[in-house]
Structures are given as structure tokens and as C-alpha cells.
Design a protein around this motif. Structure first.
Motif, short mmCIF file in Angstrom:
data_model
loop_
_atom_site.label_atom_id
_atom_site.label_comp_id
_atom_site.label_asym_id
_atom_site.label_seq_id
_atom_site.Cartn_x
_atom_site.Cartn_y
_atom_site.Cartn_z
N PHE A 173 48.76 2.73 30.20
CA PHE A 173 48.35 1.58 30.99
C PHE A 173 48.19 1.89 32.48
N TRP A 174 48.37 3.15 32.84
CA TRP A 174 48.19 3.50 34.26
C TRP A 174 46.73 3.32 34.67
N GLN A 175 46.55 2.77 35.81
CA GLN A 175 45.18 2.60 36.31
C GLN A 175 45.14 2.87 37.80
N CYS A 176 44.08 3.47 38.23
CA CYS A 176 43.89 3.65 39.67
C CYS A 176 43.02 2.51 40.17
N LEU A 177 43.53 1.78 41.15
CA LEU A 177 42.79 0.60 41.61
C LEU A 177 42.19 0.79 43.00
N HIS A 178 42.00 2.04 43.38
CA HIS A 178 41.47 2.29 44.72
C HIS A 178 40.15 1.58 44.99
N LEU A 179 39.36 1.41 43.95
CA LEU A 179 38.02 0.88 44.16
C LEU A 179 37.96 -0.64 44.15
N ILE A 180 39.07 -1.25 43.79
CA ILE A 180 39.06 -2.70 43.78
C ILE A 180 39.63 -3.22 45.09
N CYS A 181 38.76 -3.64 46.00
CA CYS A 181 39.22 -4.20 47.26
C CYS A 181 39.20 -5.71 47.12
N GLY A 182 40.14 -6.24 46.45
CA GLY A 182 40.20 -7.69 46.26
C GLY A 182 41.64 -8.11 46.12
N SER A 208 55.75 -3.75 51.32
CA SER A 208 55.30 -5.11 51.02
C SER A 208 55.53 -6.04 52.20
N GLU A 209 55.87 -5.48 53.33
CA GLU A 209 56.09 -6.26 54.56
C GLU A 209 54.90 -7.19 54.82
N TYR A 210 55.20 -8.40 55.31
CA TYR A 210 54.13 -9.35 55.62
C TYR A 210 53.19 -8.74 56.67
N LEU A 211 51.89 -8.84 56.42
CA LEU A 211 50.85 -8.33 57.32
C LEU A 211 50.92 -6.82 57.55
N ALA A 212 51.40 -6.09 56.56
CA ALA A 212 51.31 -4.64 56.62
C ALA A 212 50.18 -4.21 55.69
N PHE A 213 49.47 -3.15 56.09
CA PHE A 213 48.41 -2.62 55.23
C PHE A 213 48.97 -1.38 54.54
N SER A 214 49.12 -1.46 53.23
CA SER A 214 49.74 -0.37 52.48
C SER A 214 48.85 0.05 51.31
N GLU A 215 49.10 1.26 50.87
CA GLU A 215 48.39 1.72 49.68
C GLU A 215 49.39 1.74 48.52
N PHE A 216 49.01 1.14 47.43
CA PHE A 216 49.90 1.06 46.27
C PHE A 216 49.30 1.80 45.08
N VAL A 217 50.16 2.42 44.32
CA VAL A 217 49.75 2.88 42.99
C VAL A 217 50.40 1.91 42.02
N LEU A 218 49.58 1.29 41.20
CA LEU A 218 50.06 0.23 40.31
C LEU A 218 49.94 0.66 38.86
N TYR A 219 50.66 0.02 38.01
CA TYR A 219 50.34 0.15 36.60
C TYR A 219 50.19 -1.23 35.98
N LYS A 220 49.37 -1.23 34.97
CA LYS A 220 49.03 -2.49 34.32
C LYS A 220 49.71 -2.52 32.96
N SER A 221 50.49 -3.55 32.71
CA SER A 221 51.21 -3.63 31.44
C SER A 221 50.31 -4.18 30.34
N ALA A 222 50.85 -4.19 29.14
CA ALA A 222 50.06 -4.65 27.99
C ALA A 222 49.61 -6.10 28.14
N ASN A 223 50.40 -6.89 28.87
CA ASN A 223 50.02 -8.30 29.06
C ASN A 223 49.25 -8.52 30.36
N ASP A 224 48.63 -7.43 30.86
CA ASP A 224 47.75 -7.49 32.04
C ASP A 224 48.45 -7.81 33.35
N ASN A 225 49.75 -7.62 33.42
CA ASN A 225 50.44 -7.78 34.70
C ASN A 225 50.52 -6.43 35.41
#
Ligand SMILES: [Zn+2]
Length: 228
Positions: free
Chosen positions: A4-13, A33-50
């Protein structure tokens, strides 16, 4: 879980992400996750799309927003608007670029905050498809020319009107030549040069009134910066 790993670099939304505790960055001591900080995240997407955060790195913290209450107030209102006009999982790279550019100018320069906020609003509305007609009268088509001293913006008809047509329009906001030039520039310049001009306070007040009313009418919501 690996599949379920996904790279979301291309999704600017905008996307919602599950978040278990802040991931501190050693170098800054700030949370990604600080308010008004610009960060780069590596995310993973679970089976239920979270989505959940796997790792994070802060890119820009806009430090001055954290120590100047006025700058923070304007940045907060900008942030609210961006949140309101973007939808989950819909790419919005133009809005992200405008958002970051605006936060940077608020944080790192001493430009007039009302001017920055007005320019931000009019540019955001244009990106959203509410580009006003400014080249010619929205009623009769009379072109606007450089020798005109006054311009008449019709909130009702989304653009300028010539003087005769403006007389019967109760939604007209009168603009000086300076304010009108600033409006044209804000709507048409390269995004990197968006905040590169200054205008006198009277023109800032006119632009502020125009953008406030136009934004309220288009987004059906009033955005008021808290003053301390
Ligand atoms: Zn006209």
C-alpha cells in the motif's frame, strides 16, 4: 502493508492524513505537522484508503509568523481561505504555489499586510475561475484606456464599466488609476513577481475594499483578519 505504499509527490492537493504523535525533526526541534509549516511527507495508504505518515521533513517553517501576531493573523486568514476553496484529493498546484508564495512574503518581508492579503484574494479568485473583465466595459464594451483617471468596478457584473454605464449600477466601487493598474498587474503578472509592487495607502484601501466585497460575493463567506 508494503503493497500500500505510495509516493504522493505529484499530488499537490489537500488530503487527510492519520497522525499518531508528532514526528520531531532533530535539526529544528519543530514538528513537521506544525501549523503553517511546509513539510514533505512520505505517506502510506491503508486498505481502507486512509493515509498515515511514515516519515516527514520540514522544508520551511515561516518563522516570523510564530513571533509576530499581526503576521500570524493574516497568514491564518489566508490559510482558512485556501482550506475552504480546495477539495480533498483534487490537485491544486496553482493554489499551493500562491499559498506558499503568500506565506513567504508575509513572513519574510515588511510589505503592507493589507496589500498582500488583497493581492492574494484577487489572484486566488482568478485561479478559481472568477477572473473579472477589466479590459472593457461589461455593459457596452467600451474599452478602458490609459488616459482615464477613474475606473468603475461592478461587483454585480464582475468587471469594469465606463462612466455612463456605471451611473445606474448600485454595486459600483470607484477605483483610482493607481488602484486599477495594481488590479491589472495582480491579475496578469508572472506568479513569481506577484508581490513585487508597492502602492500608496489610499490605493491599498481601495483595493482592500474591492477584494473584500468581491471575495465575499464569490465565495459566499466573509474573511476578516483579526486585529490585536
Ligand atoms: Zn459602458
Amino acid at each position: 502493508m508494503t503493497k500500500f505504499w505510495q509516493c504522493l509527490h505529484l499530488i499537490c492537493g489537500k488530503i487527510s492524513v492519520f497522525y499518531k504523535g508528532a514526528k520531531k525533526t532533530k535539526s529544528s526541534g519543530l514538528n513537521s505537522s506544525e501549523y503553517l509549516a511546509f513539510s514533505e511527507f512520505v505517506l502510506y495508504k491503508s486498505a481502507n484508503d486512509n493515509y498515515s505518515i511514515n516519515s516527514a521533513e520540514i522544508i520551511e517553517v515561516f518563522y516570523n509568523l510564530r513571533i509576530d501576531i499581526d503576521k500570524l493573523s493574516y497568514a491564518t486568514e489566508v490559510s482558512k481561505m485556501v482550506f475552504d476553496v480546495t477539495e480533498e484529493n483534487i490537485p491544486a498546484s496553482d493554489i499551493l504555489q500562491l499559498f506558499l508564495n503568500t506565506l513567504y512574503v508575509i513572513s519574510e518581508t515588511e510589505k503592507n499586510l493589507d496589500l498582500i492579503f488583497s493581492i492574494f484574494q484577487i489572484r486566488l479568485l482568478a485561479i478559481l475561475g472568477f477572473l473579472p473583465q477589466i479590459a472593457k466595459c461589461t455593459n457596452c464594451g467600451e474599452p478602458m484606456t490609459e488616459d482615464m483617471e477613474k475606473f468603475y468596478f461592478s461587483i454585480k457584473d464582475d468587471g469594469v464599466k465606463c462612466e455612463p454605464c456605471s451611473r445606474i449600477d448600485k454595486s459600483i466601487i470607484e477605483l483610482s488609476k493607481t488602484t486599477f493598474s495594481a488590479l491589472i498587474y495582480a491579475l496578469s503578472c508572472d506568479s513569481k513577481k506577484l508581490y513585487s509592487f508597492e502602492i500608496p495607502n489610499e490605493a491599498i484601501d481601495e483595493l482592500k475594499l474591492l477584494t473584500k466585497i468581491y471575495t465575499t460575493q464569490k465565495l459566499d463567506k466573509e474573511y476578516v483578519v483579526k486585529k490585536y
